[in-house]
Design a protein around this motif. Structure first.
Motif, PDB file in Angstrom:
ATOM      1  N   VAL A 169       5.943 -15.266 -28.267  1.00 29.03           N
ATOM      2  CA  VAL A 169       5.264 -13.985 -28.456  1.00 29.03           C
ATOM      3  C   VAL A 169       5.215 -13.253 -27.114  1.00 29.03           C
ATOM      4  CG1 VAL A 169       3.123 -12.860 -29.136  1.00 29.03           C
ATOM      5  CG2 VAL A 169       3.884 -14.923 -30.325  1.00 29.03           C
ATOM      6  N   PRO A 170       5.798 -12.064 -27.009  1.00 27.20           N
ATOM      7  CA  PRO A 170       5.832 -11.351 -25.720  1.00 27.20           C
ATOM      8  C   PRO A 170       4.468 -10.758 -25.379  1.00 27.20           C
ATOM      9  CG  PRO A 170       6.800 -10.015 -27.448  1.00 27.20           C
ATOM     10  CD  PRO A 170       6.483 -11.333 -28.082  1.00 27.20           C
ATOM     11  N   VAL A 171       4.331 -10.379 -24.123  1.00 29.22           N
ATOM     12  CA  VAL A 171       3.097  -9.735 -23.666  1.00 29.22           C
ATOM     13  C   VAL A 171       3.094  -8.292 -24.162  1.00 29.22           C
ATOM     14  CG1 VAL A 171       1.737  -9.070 -21.661  1.00 29.22           C
ATOM     15  CG2 VAL A 171       3.012 -11.216 -21.635  1.00 29.22           C
ATOM     16  N   SER A 172       2.106  -7.938 -24.951  1.00 28.70           N
ATOM     17  CA  SER A 172       2.044  -6.599 -25.534  1.00 28.70           C
ATOM     18  C   SER A 172       1.361  -5.629 -24.572  1.00 28.70           C
ATOM     19  CB  SER A 172       1.273  -6.638 -26.854  1.00 28.70           C
ATOM     20  OG  SER A 172      -0.092  -6.940 -26.620  1.00 28.70           O
ATOM     21  N   TYR A 173       1.472  -4.342 -24.900  1.00 31.70           N
ATOM     22  CA  TYR A 173       0.814  -3.336 -24.071  1.00 31.70           C
ATOM     23  C   TYR A 173      -0.703  -3.514 -24.119  1.00 31.70           C
ATOM     24  CZ  TYR A 173      -0.242   1.146 -21.906  1.00 31.70           C
ATOM     25  OH  TYR A 173      -0.703   2.116 -21.052  1.00 31.70           O
ATOM     26  N   ARG A 174      -1.233  -3.897 -25.275  1.00 28.70           N
ATOM     27  CA  ARG A 174      -2.678  -4.117 -25.364  1.00 28.70           C
ATOM     28  C   ARG A 174      -3.118  -5.244 -24.440  1.00 28.70           C
ATOM     29  NH1 ARG A 174      -5.128  -3.405 -31.441  1.00 28.70           N
ATOM     30  NH2 ARG A 174      -4.209  -1.395 -31.910  1.00 28.70           N
ATOM     31  N   GLN A 175      -2.310  -6.287 -24.353  1.00 29.72           N
ATOM     32  CA  GLN A 175      -2.656  -7.376 -23.449  1.00 29.72           C
ATOM     33  C   GLN A 175      -2.636  -6.913 -22.000  1.00 29.72           C
ATOM     34  OE1 GLN A 175       0.372 -10.003 -25.297  1.00 29.72           O
ATOM     35  NE2 GLN A 175      -1.208 -11.574 -25.310  1.00 29.72           N
ATOM     36  N   ARG A 176      -1.648  -6.084 -21.659  1.00 26.71           N
ATOM     37  CA  ARG A 176      -1.616  -5.544 -20.299  1.00 26.71           C
ATOM     38  C   ARG A 176      -2.834  -4.663 -20.039  1.00 26.71           C
ATOM     39  NH1 ARG A 176       3.287  -6.441 -17.894  1.00 26.71           N
ATOM     40  NH2 ARG A 176       5.051  -6.896 -19.276  1.00 26.71           N
ATOM     41  N   LEU A 177      -3.225  -3.878 -21.035  1.00 22.29           N
ATOM     42  CA  LEU A 177      -4.393  -3.014 -20.881  1.00 22.29           C
ATOM     43  C   LEU A 177      -5.662  -3.844 -20.750  1.00 22.29           C
ATOM     44  CD1 LEU A 177      -5.208  -0.037 -20.794  1.00 22.29           C
ATOM     45  CD2 LEU A 177      -5.498  -0.102 -23.274  1.00 22.29           C
ATOM     46  N   ALA A 178      -5.770  -4.932 -21.524  1.00 16.86           N
ATOM     47  CA  ALA A 178      -6.928  -5.811 -21.416  1.00 16.86           C
ATOM     48  C   ALA A 178      -6.991  -6.463 -20.031  1.00 16.86           C
ATOM     49  CB  ALA A 178      -6.873  -6.879 -22.505  1.00 16.86           C
ATOM     50  N   GLU A 179      -5.838  -6.870 -19.506  1.00 16.89           N
ATOM     51  CA  GLU A 179      -5.801  -7.449 -18.163  1.00 16.89           C
ATOM     52  C   GLU A 179      -6.196  -6.413 -17.119  1.00 16.89           C
ATOM     53  OE1 GLU A 179      -2.678  -9.837 -15.216  1.00 16.89           O
ATOM     54  OE2 GLU A 179      -2.006  -9.023 -17.140  1.00 16.89           O
ATOM     55  N   ALA A 180      -5.757  -5.168 -17.316  1.00 15.12           N
ATOM     56  CA  ALA A 180      -6.133  -4.104 -16.389  1.00 15.12           C
ATOM     57  C   ALA A 180      -7.639  -3.859 -16.439  1.00 15.12           C
ATOM     58  CB  ALA A 180      -5.368  -2.826 -16.721  1.00 15.12           C
ATOM     59  N   ALA A 181      -8.220  -3.891 -17.639  1.00 16.43           N
ATOM     60  CA  ALA A 181      -9.662  -3.695 -17.770  1.00 16.43           C
ATOM     61  C   ALA A 181     -10.425  -4.794 -17.041  1.00 16.43           C
ATOM     62  CB  ALA A 181     -10.046  -3.680 -19.248  1.00 16.43           C
ATOM     63  N   ASP A 280     -19.574  -4.062 -16.949  1.00 18.29           N
ATOM     64  CA  ASP A 280     -19.834  -4.844 -18.165  1.00 18.29           C
ATOM     65  C   ASP A 280     -19.145  -4.228 -19.381  1.00 18.29           C
ATOM     66  OD1 ASP A 280     -21.366  -6.566 -16.674  1.00 18.29           O
ATOM     67  OD2 ASP A 280     -23.288  -5.620 -17.196  1.00 18.29           O
ATOM     68  N   THR A 281     -19.223  -2.897 -19.502  1.00 23.21           N
ATOM     69  CA  THR A 281     -18.604  -2.235 -20.659  1.00 23.21           C
ATOM     70  C   THR A 281     -17.090  -2.316 -20.587  1.00 23.21           C
ATOM     71  OG1 THR A 281     -20.486  -0.712 -20.820  1.00 23.21           O
ATOM     72  CG2 THR A 281     -18.459  -0.068 -21.928  1.00 23.21           C
ATOM     73  N   THR A 282     -16.526  -2.130 -19.396  1.00 29.31           N
ATOM     74  CA  THR A 282     -15.070  -2.219 -19.246  1.00 29.31           C
ATOM     75  C   THR A 282     -14.581  -3.613 -19.608  1.00 29.31           C
ATOM     76  OG1 THR A 282     -15.105  -0.560 -17.484  1.00 29.31           O
ATOM     77  CG2 THR A 282     -13.165  -1.970 -17.618  1.00 29.31           C
ATOM     78  N   ARG A 283     -15.297  -4.634 -19.157  1.00 28.40           N
ATOM     79  CA  ARG A 283     -14.898  -6.010 -19.469  1.00 28.40           C
ATOM     80  C   ARG A 283     -15.001  -6.271 -20.966  1.00 28.40           C
ATOM     81  NH1 ARG A 283     -17.975  -7.945 -16.042  1.00 28.40           N
ATOM     82  NH2 ARG A 283     -16.534  -8.082 -14.286  1.00 28.40           N
ATOM     83  N   ALA A 284     -16.073  -5.777 -21.597  1.00 28.63           N
ATOM     84  CA  ALA A 284     -16.230  -5.966 -23.044  1.00 28.63           C
ATOM     85  C   ALA A 284     -15.147  -5.222 -23.823  1.00 28.63           C
ATOM     86  CB  ALA A 284     -17.621  -5.488 -23.478  1.00 28.63           C
ATOM     87  N   ALA A 285     -14.782  -4.026 -23.359  1.00 32.30           N
ATOM     88  CA  ALA A 285     -13.723  -3.279 -24.033  1.00 32.30           C
ATOM     89  C   ALA A 285     -12.396  -4.004 -23.920  1.00 32.30           C
ATOM     90  CB  ALA A 285     -13.617  -1.876 -23.435  1.00 32.30           C
ATOM     91  N   GLY A 286     -12.141  -4.626 -22.769  1.00 28.21           N
ATOM     92  CA  GLY A 286     -10.914  -5.406 -22.620  1.00 28.21           C
ATOM     93  C   GLY A 286     -10.870  -6.572 -23.586  1.00 28.21           C
ATOM     94  N   ARG A 287     -12.006  -7.247 -23.785  1.00 28.57           N
ATOM     95  CA  ARG A 287     -12.042  -8.352 -24.753  1.00 28.57           C
ATOM     96  C   ARG A 287     -11.824  -7.849 -26.170  1.00 28.57           C
ATOM     97  NH1 ARG A 287     -16.446 -10.205 -21.424  1.00 28.57           N
ATOM     98  NH2 ARG A 287     -17.909  -9.242 -22.893  1.00 28.57           N
ATOM     99  N   ALA A 288     -12.299  -6.639 -26.464  1.00 28.75           N
ATOM    100  CA  ALA A 288     -12.142  -6.085 -27.814  1.00 28.75           C
ATOM    101  C   ALA A 288     -10.689  -5.802 -28.152  1.00 28.75           C
ATOM    102  CB  ALA A 288     -12.967  -4.804 -27.949  1.00 28.75           C
ATOM    103  N   LEU A 289      -9.841  -5.640 -27.127  1.00 33.36           N
ATOM    104  CA  LEU A 289      -8.421  -5.381 -27.382  1.00 33.36           C
ATOM    105  C   LEU A 289      -7.683  -6.619 -27.857  1.00 33.36           C
ATOM    106  CD1 LEU A 289      -7.625  -3.103 -24.316  1.00 33.36           C
ATOM    107  CD2 LEU A 289      -7.505  -2.422 -26.712  1.00 33.36           C
ATOM    108  N   SER A 290      -8.264  -7.800 -27.635  1.00 33.99           N
ATOM    109  CA  SER A 290      -7.620  -9.035 -28.082  1.00 33.99           C
ATOM    110  C   SER A 290      -7.746  -9.164 -29.587  1.00 33.99           C
ATOM    111  CB  SER A 290      -8.268 -10.242 -27.396  1.00 33.99           C
ATOM    112  OG  SER A 290      -8.178 -10.128 -25.994  1.00 33.99           O
ATOM    113  N   PRO A 291      -6.769  -9.784 -30.258  1.00 34.62           N
ATOM    114  CA  PRO A 291      -6.861  -9.963 -31.717  1.00 34.62           C
ATOM    115  C   PRO A 291      -8.145 -10.698 -32.099  1.00 34.62           C
ATOM    116  CG  PRO A 291      -4.663 -10.531 -30.920  1.00 34.62           C
ATOM    117  CD  PRO A 291      -5.505 -10.330 -29.710  1.00 34.62           C
TER     118      PRO A 291
END
Length: 717
Positions: A169-181, A280-291
């Motif tokens: 499974v490749p690294v998706s854009y959402r995963q990159r965005l979650a890592e950035a968050a 805190d909100t940025t970190r929580a938003a990054g977790r929300a991007l995960s399936p």
């Protein structure tokens, strides 16, 4: 020894064996389909369309995502495939009818990708389905067999994608965005620590800052493959683009706060509290991007914003004492950062399909979420119907070249005219330089393949021999050939095609001769089309689009200042103009990255140039939410200062636009010196206004200084 060396070379070029796995799946499915249709069912039509349907979907289609997503795209594309084959079969009665259909369908299929990158990956395969069906013999009665063969091939290939050696499974854009968050949140915590105790682990803050910049750079559209980048017109991709822009703005504001860290702990910790709430909100938003991730909540962030805004203007004095401008500037920066954090969180809710009931969506920023996907697609489609659209140019060039190739194949009555169009499709690129690059391997590989296959047909004239070696030639063409390079790939593909048609319609060595002539004709047409129609590719369009984009950004800045000073300019129209031009410049930028460029083109730092424009719209919207139109009306001294700053900024944008248009090095532009450095500019005005007006002045001036800072980072590479 030679075999071991070759195997080692292939493994180095294919880490993880991804290409060989795809080639093995394609080989197995194509062999089963061809053998079953040609020798089991005894139908050449079924075999032809089954084999080429498998090859088109398995090799020419570039599909994103994990195996289940690719399989779903293949199956859902079947109605479009059926329509293209039926149209080609019905128009094959006349060369001119087929060429007219090629012109229309070629453009529509290529241009349809402006609204969805997944369609871009399917475009070449879709073109092949029409091309194959549009050649004689004109036999409408065989349409059911044609559709049956291609359906069988695509369905079996979709099943093989999921069941046979599936790719990781490749690294998706959402995963990159979650890592950035996550990286930005860590930097926000470090910046908050720096405000409360500047001497705590400065090295750690620098390391977190560096990591935050690295992970945010990874979500730039130009650094992601077109089929992965969120460039579709749908609500989720739009939300992801807004999320990326907001996260970049958060990092810019955090950089400013980190640069303005006081030498001693600040007595009021409003900015630090806002930074921690944003982290805190940025970190929580990054977790929300995960399936399956939890929905990000905004209650704590809204509460922090409410407390800060309630205390912010009134705590600065009674209007007679000089306000603490350093503190004002820190708090204003923290509020702007928190506002962008909230936009990021709301964007994540839209991207993940969460409900927005009861959530303030910042007026019209997320208004598109209420519209249907077809409406959003039409907006994107209409935006690219512009003279300077790179997508429009590429689509017109390809459609015209394929239509000319179809006319040439029909007029010359070539037995295998399909190969002419396939060669044109293979060699034609978005710029003349790239077309010339593809020319040499196409010609050399075809000549080598034709010589070898022609020699084999002189020696071996038994179709059963070619049937036996079919799996070997498939694996060589789509596995080994792709790893060894374009010349080998073209030569082995020629060998495969002559072997296939030796079983379908034996012609002896003349089949290799026909292949060579057809490919050379297609190459000539492709080269002429590439040279005659927009030969400079996306580089020229990018320069012009960037120039117009910077000019529109400068207009939006000036009109924003007029709005806070009490003027009534058509501000929303100016911001919409920037958004529309952003679509074209981003599309040109993505295509530019896929082309070859000379040293002259690399003089412009495109990442910095486009970033200078990308700060304008979100920054203006954020500014006007806390500083409404007319907030500084009736303060002539402030108006004169801001108009002067906006005028200097307008000149800097105009100078930059002129330099970009000519590809010259950037001249000196205003350099941001931070909040503390702005004291001398605004100090004479501080005793003239009430605390709220002083706050508005500091915020607006801080925004202009931030835009000047983004311009100051632009240097030639």
């Amino acid at each position: 020894m030679l075999g071991t060396s070759l195997l080692g070379r292939l493994r180095r070029r294919d880490p993880g064996d991804a290409i060989l796995r795809r080639a093995a799946r394609l080989t197995l499915v194509a062999s089963v389909v061809f053998y079953g249709c040609r020798y089991g069912a005894g139908s050449s039509v079924l075999a032809t369309y089954g084999l080429f349907g498998t090859i088109a979907a398995g090799s020419f289609a570039q599909l994103p995502g994990p195996a289940p997503q690719r399989a779903r795209i293949l199956v859902t594309s079947l109605p479009a495939v059926w329509a293209l084959i039926a149209a080609g079969a019905l128009l094959a009665w006349s060369t001119w009818a087929a060429a007219g259909g090629m012109l229309v369908i070629g453009f529509v299929v290529a241009f349809a990708g402006v609204g969805n990158p997944r369609l871009v990956g399917l475009a070449s395969a879709f073109q092949l389905f029409y091309i194959l069906a549009s050649f004689p013999p004109y036999q409408p009665g065989t349409v059911p067999e044609r559709l049956g063969g291609v359906t069988l091939g695509i369905v079996l290939l979709a099943a093989a994608e999921m069941l046979l050696w599936p790719d990781p499974v490749p690294v998706s854009y959402r995963q990159r965005l979650a890592e950035a968050a996550d990286g930005v949140a860590a930097f926000l915590d470090a910046a908050a620590d720096g405000l409360t105790d500047p001497h705590t682990d400065p090295g750690g803050r620098d390391a977190r800052r560096t990591r935050a910049h690295d992970v945010v750079a990874a979500i730039e559209l130009g650094r992601n493959p077109p089929e992965w980048a969120p460039s579709a017109a749908g609500a989720q991709d739009r939300a992801l683009r807004i999320c990326a822009a907001a996260l970049r703005e958060v990092l810019v504001e955090a950089d400013q706060l980190a640069a303005d860290t006081p030498s001693a702990p600040i007595p009021d910790r409003t900015a630090a509290r806002l930074l921690r709430a944003s982290a805190d909100t940025t970190r929580a938003a990054g977790r929300a991007l995960s399936p399956g991730g939890p929905t990000v909540e905004l209650g704590d962030l809204d509460a922090a914003i409410g407390r800060a805004e309630a205390a912010y203007p009134e705590g600065e004095g009674d209007g007679h004492d000089a306000p603490d401008v350093s503190r004002l500037c820190r708090d204003a920066t923290a509020l702007a950062l928190t506002d962008q954090t909230r936009i990021f969180a709301v964007g994540v809710r839209v991207a993940t399909g969460s409900r927005l009931d009861g959530v303030d969506t910042h007026s019209g920023l997320f208004a598109y979420a209420r519209h249907s996907p077809w409406t959003l697609y039409w907006w994107q489609f209409r935006a690219h119907l512009a003279p300077r659209s790179a997508h429009l140019h590429s689509s017109v060039r390809l459609a015209v070249a394929l239509a000319i190739a179809r006319v040439a194949a029909g007029v010359l009555q070539l037995t295998h005219g399909f190969w002419v169009l396939l060669a044109t499709l293979t060699v034609l690129r978005t710029s003349a330089a790239d077309t010339r690059t593809a020319l040499r391997p196409a010609v050399l590989g075809t000549i080598a393949g034709a010589v070898v296959s022609g020699g084999l047909m002189l020696v071996v004239d038994q179709p059963i021999i070619y049937a036996v070696v079919l799996p070997i030639t498939l694996m060589l063409a789509f596995g080994v050939g792709r790893l060894l390079g374009p010349v080998w790939q073209q030569a082995l593909f020629t060998l495969l095609l002559t072997g296939v048609f030796a079983q379908l319609n034996p012609e002896g060595w003349r089949l290799a001769e026909a292949r060579l002539v057809d490919v050379l004709l297609g190459v000539v047409i492709g080269v002429l089309a590439g040279v005659a129609m927009w030969p400079r590719g996306a580089s020229h369009d990018l320069r012009l689009n960037a120039t117009r984009y910077l000019a529109a950004s400068a207009d939006a800045v000036e009109q924003t200042i007029q709005a806070v000073l009490g003027g009534a300019p058509p501000l929303e129209r100016a911001l919409n103009r920037v958004r529309q031009r952003m679509i074209l410049v981003d599309a040109s930028y993505c295509q530019y990255h896929s082309e070859r460029h000379g040293p002259h083109h690399r003089q412009v730092n495109w990442d910095a140039v486009l970033s200078a424009g990308h700060h304008v719209v979100p920054g203006a919207e954020s500014l006007l939410r806390r500083n409404p139109p007319g907030c500084l009306a009736g303060w002539p001294a402030a108006a004169a200062l801001l108009r002067d700053s906006a005028g200097q900024l307008r000149s800097a944008y105009d100078d930059l636009a002129g330099e970009v248009a000519h590809g010259d090095a950037s001249a000196p532009v205003p350099v941001r010196i931070g909040c503390a450095g702005e004291l001398d500019r605004v100090r004479p005005l501080l005793s003239e206004g009430d605390p709220r007006s002083v706050r508005h002045l500091v915020e607006v001036d801080r925004w202009l200084a931030g835009l000047a800072d983004s311009l100051s980072r632009i240097h030639p590479r």
